[in-house]
Write a protein that holds these residues in place. Structure first.
Motif, mmCIF file in Angstrom:
data_model
loop_
_atom_site.group_PDB
_atom_site.id
_atom_site.type_symbol
_atom_site.label_atom_id
_atom_site.label_comp_id
_atom_site.label_asym_id
_atom_site.label_seq_id
_atom_site.Cartn_x
_atom_site.Cartn_y
_atom_site.Cartn_z
ATOM 1 N N SER A 349 -21.020 41.429 -47.596
ATOM 2 C CA SER A 349 -22.166 41.647 -48.262
ATOM 3 C C SER A 349 -23.621 41.002 -47.744
ATOM 4 O O SER A 349 -24.178 40.419 -48.685
ATOM 5 C CB SER A 349 -22.006 41.612 -49.747
ATOM 6 N N PRO A 401 -20.711 40.416 -53.437
ATOM 7 C CA PRO A 401 -21.886 39.656 -53.115
ATOM 8 C C PRO A 401 -21.973 38.251 -53.413
ATOM 9 O O PRO A 401 -21.331 37.909 -54.634
ATOM 10 C CB PRO A 401 -23.110 40.152 -53.613
ATOM 11 N N SER A 405 -26.362 36.336 -50.298
ATOM 12 C CA SER A 405 -26.317 37.796 -50.097
ATOM 13 C C SER A 405 -27.632 38.201 -50.530
ATOM 14 O O SER A 405 -28.403 37.503 -51.472
ATOM 15 C CB SER A 405 -25.309 38.622 -50.743
ATOM 16 N N GLU A 414 -21.064 45.433 -55.502
ATOM 17 C CA GLU A 414 -19.923 45.136 -54.955
ATOM 18 C C GLU A 414 -19.627 46.406 -54.026
ATOM 19 O O GLU A 414 -19.687 47.792 -54.392
ATOM 20 C CB GLU A 414 -18.671 45.109 -55.611
ATOM 21 N N TRP A 416 -20.815 47.771 -51.106
ATOM 22 C CA TRP A 416 -21.905 48.592 -50.332
ATOM 23 C C TRP A 416 -21.680 48.642 -48.725
ATOM 24 O O TRP A 416 -21.208 47.719 -48.099
ATOM 25 C CB TRP A 416 -23.365 47.941 -50.650
ATOM 26 N N GLN A 482 -21.436 53.285 -51.910
ATOM 27 C CA GLN A 482 -20.773 52.415 -52.359
ATOM 28 C C GLN A 482 -19.204 52.640 -52.906
ATOM 29 O O GLN A 482 -19.102 53.811 -53.268
ATOM 30 C CB GLN A 482 -21.683 51.838 -53.401
#
Length: 717
Positions: A349, A401, A405, A414, A416, A482
Motif C-alpha cells: 500500500s 496501509p 503509506s 485496505e 487498493w 479495491q
C-alpha cells in the motif's frame, strides 16, 4: 455568442474531387438549412463545457438550439463507392441558465440518407442522457454505424463527458448511387442547449492497385486508405489520416511503414507490427475494431500530458519505461534528482519511484506529478511494443496501509490496486466489472482520475456513473479498484480484448436482436424456449420505440400431459444496467422426474436455481434437478453472473401485478411499486390488493426490492 451568423438557405461550393467537406470556413459542400430552431455559424465558446468551441479548434461550426435544425447536404455521387465513409464531428454544449444539457427524452441528433430511388431514411439517432455535454474538440468515442441499418445511440451518463460521448460519427456501407443525400437534424427543447457540428465529409479512401494509387497521385496526410482481402499497401514510408480495413479472416499489415491517425477495422481480425504507428496528430490515435481481435506489435504516440498536478498513465503496448521516458523532456527524475514518477505497490500500500533506466512491462500504470509545463507539451510520448494478448492477466494484491503509506488512516483503505488499460483501444468498464471471471472479493467499482479537475470520478456496474465518470477507459489511462476484504493471496484480474468499448458506443441496435435457444427436457419430452436478448439496451432512451422489447413475463416449460410436439415460447428481454431480475423460468411436471435445462446457443448464460441458490454456467454444462408435481420448479436465466452471492427473499418471485381492463391485480405475496419511464412514482399495491387505474399507456417499471421488471401497456381495451 459572438461571431455568429444566422443562416437561412443554401451556401458554399463543392470541395476536392476525392473528399467533399463542409467545414463552414471556406468553399464547402453545398447545403440547405430548414426547421424551426435557431441555426448559427460560430467559432466562439459556449458557457459549458469549459474551454469548448462550437467548431473544431476555434474554427467555425454550425450551432443549433431551441427546436429542430435540419442540415441537408447537396446530392453527391458515391459511384464507385470503394469503401466510402460519411463522417462529422459533434458537440453537445450549453449556454448559461437552468436545465442545460442534452436529455434522452427531448434532445437528439438524427442522420438520414436518401438516394435517387429512395426517400430520406433514418439510419442513426443520437440521444442525450442526463444533461450530457461534451466538447467537440475532446477525445471521444468514434460512433461507427452501418448506413444500411437503423441505430439508436446515447452517450454514457454523467455531465461533461470526456470519453463516453459520440464526438465523431462515421457511417460506412453507404449506398452506391449517383445522387446520395445526407441530412443531419439537430433538436433541443431549450435555447440554452446547443448542438454543434463541423467537418461533415464524404471520404472516398484511396487504394493501392499494386502499381499506383487509385487517383494516380501520391498518398497525402489528409487521405484515408482502403484495405481488404484483395488490396494491399506499397513499400516505403507513408502517412495518412486513417485506414479503413476489412477482411474475411485476418488483415495482415506487417513489414510496412505507415503513420496514421485512426485505424477502423470493420470486419475480421488484425495482425500488425511496430511499423504501424497510431498518432493523435493525424486523428484520434486509436484503433477501432468492430469485431475480431488485434495481434502483433504496434507503435503509438500522443501529445504529452502538459497539465499540472497528478497524471495517471498506462501505456497501451508492452514496452519498457525507458522507451517512454526518452521522449519526455524536462522530467525531474533520476538517481540524483527528486523522483516524480511513481508506480503503486499493492502488496505494501505504498508508492515507489522510477529512476532513469528502470525497465518494466508497461501494462502496469504509473503516475506523474509536477507543475504546469513540467512535461514539454510540444514534445510527444512515443512507445513501441507487443499488443497485450486476447486475455491479459493483471495480478492484484491486498495489504493494510502502514504509517509509511500515503493514507491518513488504514481502516477502509485496505486492498487498493492501480490498474491500467493495456490495449490501444478503449475498454468498457461495464463489460469488465460484470465479467464472470472478476475476482469474487473485488468491488465492482472503478475510480478514474480527472487530470483537469484533479479529483476522482467513479463508475459502479450496478449504480452507474458517479460524479461525471464514464464506463470507458481510454488508451493510455489507468484506474483504481479495491478489494472488499482480504482474498488470502494474489488474485488474477483478466482484462480481455472482448471488453473493448464497441465503436458504436453504448447503443441499441433495433435491427440486430440476437436470439438464444434453450431446451427443458424430461423423460416425458422436451420444450424449447427462445430468448431474444438485447443486453446493450437502455430502456430509458426511447420508450415510444421500445414496446417491441417488452418483457413477456415468466417463461413456462409445461411438461404436464406432454403431447410430443415442440413449443416455442418467446421472451423479448432487455436487462437493466444493474442486471437485476433476470428472466424467470418455471418448469411444471405431472410426476417426480429429473428435468434437464440446457443451452443450445454459443453465448454466455447463467442459470440460477431459486430453491438451492446454485448458479450454473450453461455454456459449460446443463443443469439437472429432481422436479416435483407439487408446485413449480423456479429458475432464472441471466446473461451475467450475479454480483453478489446473496439472493434476497423478495428476489425469488418477480411476478408483477397484472393490468387488465383498467384493473391492476397483485396476486403475489409482495408489495410492488409502479414507476413511469421517467422515474416518477405512480402507486403502491399490497399483496392481494386490486386497484382501479385506467390511464396506463406506454412504458412502466414495476419494482419490488431487488426485482425490477419493465412492462408496456398499450392503452387499448
Amino acid at each position: 455568442m459572438s461571431k455568429m451568423l444566422l443562416l437561412m438557405g443554401a451556401v458554399c461550393l463543392l470541395s476536392t474531387t476525392h473528399a467533399q467537406i463542409c467545414d463552414f470556413d471556406g468553399p464547402n459542400w453545398a447545403y440547405q438549412l430548414s426547421g424551426n430552431g435557431t441555426a448559427t455559424i460560430s467559432s466562439s465558446s459556449p458557457y459549458s463545457p469549459t474551454g469548448a468551441t462550437f467548431g473544431i479548434e476555434n474554427s467555425n461550426g454550425l450551432a443549433a438550439s431551441g427546436g429542430s435544425v435540419l442540415l441537408t447536404l447537396d446530392t453527391i455521387s458515391t459511384i464507385p463507392s470503394h469503401g466510402s465513409l460519411f463522417t462529422f464531428k459533434l458537440g453537445a454544449n450549453a449556454l448559461s441558465g437552468s436545465g442545460r444539457g442534452m436529455d434522452a427524452s427531448s434532445d437528439y441528433v438524427v442522420v438520414r440518407v436518401g438516394t435517387s430511388v429512395s426517400t430520406l431514411t433514418e439510419v442513426l439517432r443520437i440521444k442525450g442522457y442526463s444533461n450530457a455535454q461534451w466538447d467537440i474538440n475532446s477525445v471521444h468515442q468514434n460512433l461507427i454505424v452501418d448506413a444500411q441499418s437503423t441505430t439508436v445511440a446515447s452517450p454514457y451518463e454523467g455531465g461533461e463527458i470526456k470519453y463516453g460521448a459520440p464526438g465523431t460519427v462515421t457511417l460506412f456501407n453507404l449506398p452506391s448511387d449517383s445522387a446520395v443525400v445526407f441530412q443531419v437534424e439537430m433538436h433541443s427543447d431549450r435555447t440554452n442547449e446547443v448542438w454543434s457540428v463541423d467537418d461533415l465529409a464524404l471520404i472516398t479512401p484511396k487504394y493501392w492497385d499494386g502499381v499506383t494509387w487509385s487517383n494516380g497521385g501520391s498518398l497525402a496526410q489528409s487521405d484515408y486508405v482502403l484495405l481488404n482481402d484483395t488490396l494491399g499497401f506499397p513499400s516505403g514510408a507513408h502517412a495518412c489520416a486513417g485506414v479503413i480495413a476489412s477482411s474475411s479472416g485476418t488483415t495482415l499489415f506487417q513489414n510496412k511503414a505507415l503513420t496514421t491517425g485512426t485505424w477502423i477495422q470493420l470486419a475480421g481480425n488484425l495482425a500488425v507490427d511496430s511499423g504501424l504507428t497510431l498518432t493523435d496528430s493525424l486523428g484520434s490515435g486509436q484503433l477501432f475494431i468492430k469485431n475480431g481481435m488485434v495481434l502483433g506489435s504496434l507503435s503509438m504516440e500522443r501529445r504529452a500530458l502538459s497539465s499540472g498536478g497528478w497524471r495517471h498513465l498506462s501505456v497501451p503496448v508492452r514496452t519498457t519505461y525507458g522507451d517512454l521516458s526518452e521522449d519526455l523532456t524536462q522530467v525531474n527524475y533520476g538517481p540524483s534528482a527528486s523522483p516524480s514518477i511513481f508506480a503503486w505497490d499493492a502488496g505494501n500500500s505504498s508508492w515507489y519511484s522510477f529512476y532513469d533506466g528502470t525497465s518494466i512491462t508497461k501494462h502496469q500504470p504509473v503516475v506523474l506529478f509536477g507543475g504546469q509545463g513540467w512535461i514539454d507539451s510540444t514534445n510527444r510520448m512515443k512507445v513501441s511494443g507487443e499488443i497485450a494478448p486476447i486475455v491479459d492477466t493483471i495480478w492484484l494484491d491486498y495489504s493494510t496501509p502502514t504509517a509509511q503509506s500515503p493514507f491518513a488512516v488504514s481502516v477502509g483503505n485496505e486492498g487498493w490496486n492501480f490498474i491500467g488499460n493495456p490495449y490501444p483501444f478503449p475498454l468498457d468498464l461495464e463489460l469488465l466489472l460484470s465479467d464472470a471471471d472478476l475476482p469474487t472479493l473485488l468491488a465492482p467499482t472503478a475510480y478514474l482520475w480527472s487530470t483537469e479537475e484533479q479529483q476522482y470520478r467513479s463508475y459502479n456496474v450496478a449504480s452507474g456513473a458517479i460524479g461525471s465518470a464514464t464506463p470507458v477507459v481510454a488508451p493510455w489511462q489507468g484506474f483504481w479498484m479495491q478489494f472488499d476484504s482480504n482474498p488470502g493471496g494474489l488474485q488474477p484480474l483478466y482484462i480481455k480484448q472482448s471488453h473493448r468499448a464497441l465503436p458504436e458506443g453504448d447503443q441499441l441496435r433495433k435491427s440486430s436482436v440476437s436470439t438464444h435457444d434453450f431446451v427443458v427436457r424430461s423423460d416425458s419430452g422436451e420444450v424449447r424456449l427462445v430468448v431474444a436478448d438485447m443486453p446493450g439496451g437502455d430502456v430509458r432512451w426511447d420508450y415510444q420505440r421500445d414496446h417491441k422489447q417488452k418483457n413477456s413475463g415468466v417463461l413456462s416449460a409445461n411438461l404436464v400431459g406432454f403431447s410430443g410436439r415442440d413449443e416455442f415460447p418467446l421472451s423479448l428481454k432487455v436487462l437493466d444496467k444493474g442486471h437485476k431480475g433476470g428472466i424467470p423460468l418455471e418448469v411444471k411436471v405431472d410426476k417426480y422426474t429429473v428435468v434437464e435445462i440446457a443451452l443450445e446457443s454459443d453465448q454466455q448464460w447463467w442459470l440460477e436455481d431459486i430453491s438451492t441458490g446454485k448458479w450454473v454456467n450453461l455454456l459449460k454444462s446443463s443443469h439437472k434437478v429432481l422436479a416435483s408435481p407439487n408446485g413449480k420448479s423456479r429458475f432464472r436465466l441471466w446473461r451475467r453472473k450475479a454480483l453478489t452471492r446473496e439472493v434476497s427473499v423478495e428476489h425469488e418471485r418477480c411476478e408483477v401485478p397484472v393490468h387488465e381492463k383498467g384493473i391492476i391485480t397483485n396476486s403475489s405475496g409482495l408489495t410492488w411499486e409502479l414507476y413511469t419511464a421517467s422515474g416518477a412514482h405512480l402507486l403502491s399495491i399490497a399483496p392481494g390488493e386490486t386497484v382501479a387505474y385506467y390511464n396506463l399507456s406506454g412504458l412502466y417499471f414495476w419494482k419490488c426490492g431487488e426485482c425490477v421488471e419493465k412492462v408496456y401497456y398499450s392503452g387499448n381495451p
